[in-house]
Design a protein around this motif. Structure first.
Motif, mmCIF file in Angstrom:
data_model
loop_
_atom_site.group_PDB
_atom_site.id
_atom_site.type_symbol
_atom_site.label_atom_id
_atom_site.label_comp_id
_atom_site.label_asym_id
_atom_site.label_seq_id
_atom_site.Cartn_x
_atom_site.Cartn_y
_atom_site.Cartn_z
ATOM 1 N N MET A 1 0.813 5.093 43.893
ATOM 2 C CA MET A 1 -0.497 4.611 43.538
ATOM 3 C C MET A 1 -0.515 4.069 42.113
ATOM 4 N N ALA A 2 0.407 4.502 41.300
ATOM 5 C CA ALA A 2 0.415 4.083 39.897
ATOM 6 C C ALA A 2 0.742 2.608 39.722
ATOM 7 N N ASP A 23 -11.100 13.310 41.092
ATOM 8 C CA ASP A 23 -10.708 12.905 39.739
ATOM 9 C C ASP A 23 -9.196 12.944 39.549
ATOM 10 N N ALA A 24 -8.559 13.984 40.053
ATOM 11 C CA ALA A 24 -7.111 14.136 39.860
ATOM 12 C C ALA A 24 -6.331 13.008 40.522
ATOM 13 N N LEU A 25 -6.649 12.702 41.767
ATOM 14 C CA LEU A 25 -5.911 11.642 42.463
ATOM 15 C C LEU A 25 -6.236 10.270 41.877
ATOM 16 N N SER A 27 -7.021 9.554 38.920
ATOM 17 C CA SER A 27 -6.386 9.397 37.606
ATOM 18 C C SER A 27 -4.935 8.949 37.711
ATOM 19 N N THR A 28 -4.310 9.100 38.881
ATOM 20 C CA THR A 28 -2.928 8.650 39.065
ATOM 21 C C THR A 28 -2.854 7.173 39.436
ATOM 22 N N MET A 29 -4.013 6.582 39.722
ATOM 23 C CA MET A 29 -4.038 5.178 40.118
ATOM 24 C C MET A 29 -3.876 4.274 38.900
ATOM 25 N N LYS A 30 -3.380 3.088 39.140
ATOM 26 C CA LYS A 30 -3.236 2.084 38.095
ATOM 27 C C LYS A 30 -4.607 1.768 37.512
ATOM 28 N N ARG A 31 -4.717 1.776 36.198
ATOM 29 C CA ARG A 31 -5.989 1.491 35.540
ATOM 30 C C ARG A 31 -6.462 0.089 35.918
ATOM 31 N N GLN A 57 -11.239 3.107 34.890
ATOM 32 C CA GLN A 57 -10.067 3.496 35.684
ATOM 33 C C GLN A 57 -10.016 2.681 36.969
#
Length: 83
Positions: A1-2, A23-25, A27-31, A57
């Motif tokens: 996902m990043a 929120d946790a998942l 936050s791993t995504m590409k901004r 985000q």
């Protein structure tokens, strides 16, 4: 996902997927990425999506809502489709 510019959710709703996009998942995504939920609204945590849009985000959300129909005070009603 990043590394993904767009993440689509195409999954059934069951105990393992309910609230998965929290929120946790997220936050791993590409901004600045896009999230498209064509599945069930309860797979995404409503307020996590709001926070991700407000912080940048996520760039955009296309999502099914929970509950359906959304109440008048649902935060997505007043948020732009693009941040």
């Amino acid at each position: 996902m990043a590394v993904c510019d767009v993440v689509t959710i195409n999954a059934p709703l069951h105990p393992e997927t309910e609230g998965l996009f929290d929120d946790a998942l997220i936050s791993t995504m590409k901004r600045g990425s896009y999230i498209v939920n064509t599945a069930r609204g309860k797979i995404c945590v409503r307020d996590a999506i709001v926070r991700a849009l407000e912080s940048g985000q996520l760039a955009v959300r296309r999502d099914v809502w929970f509950p359906q129909p959304a109440p008048p005070d649902h935060p997505w009603r007043t948020m732009p489709l693009t941040a």
